[in-house]
Design an enzyme around this catalytic site. Sequence first.
Site, short mmCIF file in Angstrom:
data_model
loop_
_atom_site.label_atom_id
_atom_site.label_comp_id
_atom_site.label_asym_id
_atom_site.label_seq_id
_atom_site.Cartn_x
_atom_site.Cartn_y
_atom_site.Cartn_z
N ASN A 1 0.86 -1.18 0.00
CA ASN A 1 0.00 0.00 0.00
C ASN A 1 0.90 1.24 0.00
OD1 ASN A 1 -1.85 2.00 0.49
ND2 ASN A 1 -2.36 1.35 2.57
N LYS B 1 0.11 4.30 -0.38
CA LYS B 1 -0.56 5.48 0.18
C LYS B 1 -0.28 6.70 -0.70
CE LYS B 1 -0.27 3.24 4.62
NZ LYS B 1 -0.23 3.31 6.07
N HIS C 1 -9.52 0.66 4.67
CA HIS C 1 -8.26 0.94 5.38
C HIS C 1 -8.53 1.89 6.54
CE1 HIS C 1 -4.26 2.38 6.28
NE2 HIS C 1 -3.83 1.26 5.71
N GLU D 1 -7.05 4.38 7.63
CA GLU D 1 -6.91 5.82 7.33
C GLU D 1 -8.16 6.35 6.63
OE1 GLU D 1 -3.12 5.48 5.34
OE2 GLU D 1 -2.26 4.85 7.25
N GLU E 1 -5.62 -5.43 10.29
CA GLU E 1 -4.63 -4.39 10.56
C GLU E 1 -4.97 -3.70 11.87
OE1 GLU E 1 -2.51 -2.95 6.79
OE2 GLU E 1 -4.42 -1.93 6.84
N GLY F 1 1.90 2.06 10.84
CA GLY F 1 2.82 3.21 10.74
C GLY F 1 3.46 3.60 12.05
N SER G 1 3.07 -2.28 10.46
CA SER G 1 4.51 -2.32 10.74
C SER G 1 5.15 -3.68 10.44
CB SER G 1 4.80 -1.88 12.18
OG SER G 1 4.36 -0.55 12.36
P1 PGA Z 1 2.59 0.14 7.75
O1 PGA Z 1 1.17 0.35 7.05
O2 PGA Z 1 3.18 -1.13 7.18
O3 PGA Z 1 3.40 1.35 7.35
O4 PGA Z 1 2.36 0.05 9.21
C1 PGA Z 1 0.32 -0.74 6.83
C2 PGA Z 1 -0.93 -0.25 6.15
O5 PGA Z 1 -1.31 0.90 6.37
O6 PGA Z 1 -1.57 -0.97 5.37
#
Ligand code: PGA
Length: 250
Positions: free
Chosen positions: A10, A12, A94, A96, A166, A172, A212
Amino acid sequence: MGRKKIVAGNWKMNTTLNEALDLASGIKNNTNNTDVIIFPPFPFLKTIIDSFKTINGFYVGAQNCNANSKGAFTGEVSAHMLSSIGCDYIMVGHSERRQYFKETNEELLAKINQALEHNLKVIFCFGEQLQERKNNQHFNTVETQLNEVLIHLPKDKLSNLILAYEPVWAIGTGETASPEQAQEMHAFIRSVIATLFSNTIANDMCILYGGSCNAQNARELFAGKDVDGGLIGGASLKIEDFTTIIHSFT
Ligand code: PGA
């Protein structure tokens, strides 16, 4: 689709066109028999699809689509548009999107239906907040997120769905669920799917871990018997790290 090993990236809101092309090219050259799905930003999708989508097991997806089929929704992108340029997947739910764009389960369901109607596959994301885990509410939260959306989907289209657990506190943050926490939740998710639909559907469902996940911890996380791979954010922007993750199945 059946159960497979999958690593999804992803991206982003990152990369310029040239960076996106370099990244896609580097990833594509390092694939093995794991299915790889990349989710570049909208403006680069068509170029990446035309340039790289020539090998089996390498797929391109969009990070979002609108919940409506077409019309007066300025600035939005429909599933139909994405399918017309050769996209394979759409990511829905997601954290976000849920947090910053206030997407509700009802809206997420409409987005999934749009994607499925246009023969796109879906990665459906969900997971608990930190406070919910601290209060031991994480199983309830995940069960509700699954129940409110999946029960309404056409059963014959469930094979076009991939789930991505997730935990929001791990996205993140550099803080990962432990392999035991991931496996425990994935087994639970599979049991929820079995209750909602059937054992066969549950056993065939791909369930990815995200949050992460990186080149150092992917192998341990993917070793869980109900963990079918990962949805990777930050580490998907580095060719070497993402390649290591793709090769992290034992
Ligand atoms: P990250 O993000 O690996 O940077 O924690 C995962 C995601 O948002 O799908």
